[in-house]
Design a protein around this motif. Structure first.
Motif, PDB file in Angstrom:
ATOM      1  N   THR A   1       0.838  -1.202   0.000  1.00 50.36           N
ATOM      2  CA  THR A   1       0.000   0.000   0.000  1.00 50.36           C
ATOM      3  C   THR A   1       0.870   1.248   0.000  1.00 50.36           C
ATOM      4  O   THR A   1       2.036   1.221   0.406  1.00 50.36           O
ATOM      5  CB  THR A   1      -0.918   0.047   1.241  1.00 50.36           C
ATOM      6  OG1 THR A   1      -0.113   0.123   2.424  1.00 50.36           O
ATOM      7  CG2 THR A   1      -1.825  -1.171   1.296  1.00 50.36           C
ATOM      8  N   ILE A   2       0.300   2.337  -0.485  1.00 48.89           N
ATOM      9  CA  ILE A   2       0.893   3.658  -0.329  1.00 48.89           C
ATOM     10  C   ILE A   2      -0.172   4.570   0.255  1.00 48.89           C
ATOM     11  O   ILE A   2      -1.375   4.353   0.075  1.00 48.89           O
ATOM     12  CB  ILE A   2       1.428   4.232  -1.657  1.00 48.89           C
ATOM     13  CG1 ILE A   2       0.304   4.366  -2.693  1.00 48.89           C
ATOM     14  CG2 ILE A   2       2.561   3.389  -2.203  1.00 48.89           C
ATOM     15  CD1 ILE A   2       0.746   5.118  -3.938  1.00 48.89           C
ATOM     16  N   SER A   3       0.274   5.571   0.983  1.00 50.22           N
ATOM     17  CA  SER A   3      -0.669   6.460   1.647  1.00 50.22           C
ATOM     18  C   SER A   3      -1.046   7.625   0.743  1.00 50.22           C
ATOM     19  O   SER A   3      -0.292   8.034  -0.138  1.00 50.22           O
ATOM     20  CB  SER A   3      -0.067   6.995   2.954  1.00 50.22           C
ATOM     21  OG  SER A   3       1.095   7.758   2.685  1.00 50.22           O
ATOM     22  N   ALA A   4      -2.226   8.141   0.972  1.00 48.86           N
ATOM     23  CA  ALA A   4      -2.729   9.315   0.264  1.00 48.86           C
ATOM     24  C   ALA A   4      -3.207  10.310   1.317  1.00 48.86           C
ATOM     25  O   ALA A   4      -4.147  10.036   2.056  1.00 48.86           O
ATOM     26  CB  ALA A   4      -3.856   8.930  -0.681  1.00 48.86           C
ATOM     27  N   THR A   5      -2.531  11.443   1.405  1.00 48.15           N
ATOM     28  CA  THR A   5      -2.846  12.453   2.419  1.00 48.15           C
ATOM     29  C   THR A   5      -3.789  13.493   1.832  1.00 48.15           C
ATOM     30  O   THR A   5      -3.494  14.086   0.789  1.00 48.15           O
ATOM     31  CB  THR A   5      -1.569  13.143   2.919  1.00 48.15           C
ATOM     32  OG1 THR A   5      -0.666  12.158   3.421  1.00 48.15           O
ATOM     33  CG2 THR A   5      -1.890  14.142   4.016  1.00 48.15           C
ATOM     34  N   LEU A   6      -4.902  13.707   2.492  1.00 48.40           N
ATOM     35  CA  LEU A   6      -5.881  14.684   2.007  1.00 48.40           C
ATOM     36  C   LEU A   6      -5.308  16.087   2.111  1.00 48.40           C
ATOM     37  O   LEU A   6      -4.920  16.545   3.177  1.00 48.40           O
ATOM     38  CB  LEU A   6      -7.173  14.575   2.825  1.00 48.40           C
ATOM     39  CG  LEU A   6      -8.305  15.521   2.414  1.00 48.40           C
ATOM     40  CD1 LEU A   6      -8.779  15.236   0.995  1.00 48.40           C
ATOM     41  CD2 LEU A   6      -9.473  15.414   3.393  1.00 48.40           C
ATOM     42  N   GLN A   7      -5.247  16.786   0.984  1.00 41.60           N
ATOM     43  CA  GLN A   7      -4.750  18.160   0.931  1.00 41.60           C
ATOM     44  C   GLN A   7      -5.879  19.184   0.907  1.00 41.60           C
ATOM     45  O   GLN A   7      -5.760  20.261   1.476  1.00 41.60           O
ATOM     46  CB  GLN A   7      -3.889  18.351  -0.323  1.00 41.60           C
ATOM     47  CG  GLN A   7      -2.662  17.458  -0.389  1.00 41.60           C
ATOM     48  CD  GLN A   7      -1.617  17.831   0.637  1.00 41.60           C
ATOM     49  OE1 GLN A   7      -1.153  18.962   0.677  1.00 41.60           O
ATOM     50  NE2 GLN A   7      -1.251  16.878   1.481  1.00 41.60           N
TER      51      GLN A   7
END
Length: 263
Positions: free
Chosen positions: A21-27
């Motif tokens: 998995t890779i993370s996705a940070t809400l901008q």
């Protein structure tokens, strides 16, 4: 070299998806009420479709293009914001727009010398389009100034779903396979897969959606994109400058992807 590694990966099975998995940070997230979110361009302008009207917005400026006599907009390709490719499948016609959505060129494939029945048309190199002709089941590079086809690939036997392209490559998704071609007409890879309904791409990256989950390719591996919430419905998505845009029909989300690094 990076593209070669990706090509080698694309020959692998889709069944390995989700092992990493890779993370996705809400901008950022913004309320948005449109029929379709298209994408963001290199100049920070957003493109949407509402009531069959293409709308471009940047800062406090807004541009619109509509052509109701052509039926429903099938696709919009903003790879080159100065020459936007607008495809009307109902009338087998492509319209090229400038950066203020004024019409530059209209290509009616019903009346050109060699009739083509298009399933898709996307941007290629200058004055060229990637087109998929359902009569021959072939992907072609079509020069819309000369109205000639300098490059034509072998027929694809499966049912066409969608295609995406840039100046160097075009990928065609069918019900069973993802085909990757270069601008010279060479088939680079064909990956057997099922259940993938759409994708977004750059030269070296591909993001797939399968069963309402997004997957990101990096060199030999495929990573499940770990979104902060599993309640986000994926209506449309696109990747631009490491920012993943997801539209769920109500909210437009912008996520910063934390890309994996090669150990």
């Amino acid at each position: 070299m990076k593209y070669l590694i990706l090509c080698l990966f694309l020959c692998c099975s889709l069944f390995s998806f989700g092992q990493k998995t890779i993370s996705a940070t809400l901008q950022q997230q913004d309320s948005l009420s449109v029929d379709q979110f298209v994408a963001m361009d290199n100049f920070g302008a957003s493109y949407v479709i509402q009531d069959n009207i293409l709308i471009k917005k940047k800062d406090n400026k807004k541009w619109q293009y509509n052509n109701f006599q052509m039926g429903t907009i099938t696709s919009v390709d903003i790879l080159n914001p100065l020459k936007i490719t607008l495809f009307y499948g109902d009338f087998n016609t492509v319209i090229i727009l400038d950066n203020t959505l004024n019409e530059i060129k209209r290509i009616d494939f019903n009346i050109i010398g060699s009739f083509k029945n298009l399933a898709a048309a996307t941007t290629a190199t200058d004055r060229n389009l990637w087109v998929f002709d359902t009569n021959t089941q072939q992907l072609e590079v079509f020069n819309y100034v000369q109205e000639k086809t300098p490059i034509q690939n072998l027929p694809i036997p499966e049912k066409f779903i969608t295609q995406k392209s840039n100046y160097n490559y075009c990928r065609v998704l069918t019900e069973t396979t993802l085909y990757t071609y270069n601008i010279y007409g060479s088939l680079l890879t064909q990956q057997e897969l099922t259940g993938v309904t759409d994708f977004s791409m750059t030269n070296t990256e591909v993001i797939f959606v399968k069963d309402q989950r997004l997957y990101y390719t990096f060199e030999e591996d495929v990573y499940l994109i770990n979104l902060p919430s599993d309640r986000i419905a994926i209506k449309q998505f696109s990747l631009h400058d490491d920012i993943l845009y997801i539209y769920d029909g109500i909210v437009l989300y912008q996520f910063q992807l934390k890309k994996p690094t090669k150990e």
